[in-house]
Write an enzyme that holds these catalytic residues in place. Sequence first.
Site, PDB file in Angstrom:
ATOM      1  N   VAL A 157      -4.547   1.482   1.913  1.00  0.00           N
ATOM      2  CA  VAL A 157      -5.958   1.095   1.875  1.00  0.00           C
ATOM      3  C   VAL A 157      -6.633   1.250   3.230  1.00  0.00           C
ATOM      4  CG1 VAL A 157      -5.701  -1.363   2.422  1.00  0.00           C
ATOM      5  CG2 VAL A 157      -7.524  -0.619   0.869  1.00  0.00           C
TER       6      VAL A 157
ATOM      7  N   ALA B  65       1.775  -3.675  -1.690  1.00  0.00           N
ATOM      8  CA  ALA B  65       2.375  -2.352  -1.856  1.00  0.00           C
ATOM      9  C   ALA B  65       2.946  -1.909  -0.520  1.00  0.00           C
ATOM     10  CB  ALA B  65       1.333  -1.351  -2.342  1.00  0.00           C
TER      11      ALA B  65
ATOM     12  N   ALA C  63       2.838  -3.057   5.382  1.00  0.00           N
ATOM     13  CA  ALA C  63       2.132  -2.981   4.102  1.00  0.00           C
ATOM     14  C   ALA C  63       1.185  -1.793   4.109  1.00  0.00           C
ATOM     15  CB  ALA C  63       1.348  -4.256   3.838  1.00  0.00           C
ATOM     16  N   ASP C  64       1.143  -1.097   2.993  1.00  0.00           N
ATOM     17  CA  ASP C  64       0.140  -0.057   2.806  1.00  0.00           C
ATOM     18  C   ASP C  64      -1.101  -0.608   2.123  1.00  0.00           C
ATOM     19  OD1 ASP C  64       1.260   2.968   3.347  1.00  0.00           O
ATOM     20  OD2 ASP C  64       2.842   1.503   3.011  1.00  0.00           O
ATOM     21  N   ARG C  65      -0.924  -1.678   1.366  1.00  0.00           N
ATOM     22  CA  ARG C  65      -2.071  -2.337   0.740  1.00  0.00           C
ATOM     23  C   ARG C  65      -1.667  -3.748   0.333  1.00  0.00           C
ATOM     24  NH1 ARG C  65      -6.767  -0.123  -2.463  1.00  0.00           N
ATOM     25  NH2 ARG C  65      -5.913   1.916  -1.890  1.00  0.00           N
TER      26      ARG C  65
END
EC number: 5.3.1.23
Length: 389
Positions: free
Chosen positions: A96, A267, A257-259
């Site tokens: 995100v 995620a 974390a990527d999102r």
Amino acid sequence: MATLQAIKYSRGKLLVLDQLRLPHEHHYDEVSTAEQAFDCIRSMRVRGAPAIAIVAALAHAVELHNGDCTATTPEDTIAYIESRLDYLKDSRPTAVDLSNAIALLKQAARAATVEGLAHPEAKEAILNAYIAAAETILAKDLDNNTSIGTHGAAWLQQQYHATPSRPLSVLTHCNTGSLATSGHGTALGIIRSLHQQQLLKHAYCTETRPYNQGSRLTAFELVFEGIPATLVTDSMAAALFALHRERMNIGAVVVGADRVVRNGDTANKIGTYALAVLARHHGVKFVVAAPTTSIDLETESGAGIEIEERKPEELTQVTGAVVNADGSVDASRTARVAIADQRIGVWNPAFDVTPHDLIDAIVTERGAVVKGADGRFDFSQVLPERWRW
């Protein structure tokens, strides 16, 4: 101590470390167009949610600085900028930070439109505003990472009453250090901060199959900085906790974390969810480290996160430096080898979603967020400007 740099930037020039060649070769690619940035991100020569956003933002800044925008009116200039950003947004869909950065950059360009200016001056104002906003993203990321490291180390120290005479050991997954950010890192930044404060006994890093970011990148960073560390395969985590938790004082799994969505579902690199389950079973804290730019308040739960799927060859083939008969590594030669029957069907999601109930804390640059009595994360204290019911 010097740290690794994934991104080198000066106005008009962007160099990006090709992480597919690590740990055996240091090579920087010059990235001067959106197309080059897209390929760099998509091929994972650069990876890590913050670094992806920075490279996309700065690549377009380089384009604009070098005169690639031929628009003459303010409206056409903004349309050009937004079309290039929309193109870059598709390079990797799960993280995100990229979409948040793009929204910020679009806003900066639009806000620079000034009534009454002649077209050349108006265009120049828009380009300068975009470039300044992109450079601010780079500068703020390093500050944010340092703060995440400080807050995360403090939270863990308080949880375990860690001292230099009774330091903690932690396990981390994937790569969340200087190679995934502008510097210091998120989860690996917490490990760095613990080490600097003499509160770290030992760091364990997973191999992180199938792309091996842990063995290729995190292990490299830990060795580079002299942090005591051991590499394990992903499937060894349960045995590590069962056999060595008490002796090594393993207190936490710390991941990036990527999102992170509104309810705290997170995620991150595939395999994170499994580590969270194992941590809960063994009484080990599970901590997510992420800047507030990785928090997506528009998505209610992990069910709304798009999970990128990668090509089968990333699971069935590996590339590495050639090992000579005497055991020495020849970094000048690489080979790609098949490790599975190439006819087998492959499912290769790049990420999984860890439910919020398995997460003990989400550490941001503004502090650690923990669940309330209702078992929910409340991000209103760290994101008051974006929070709304």
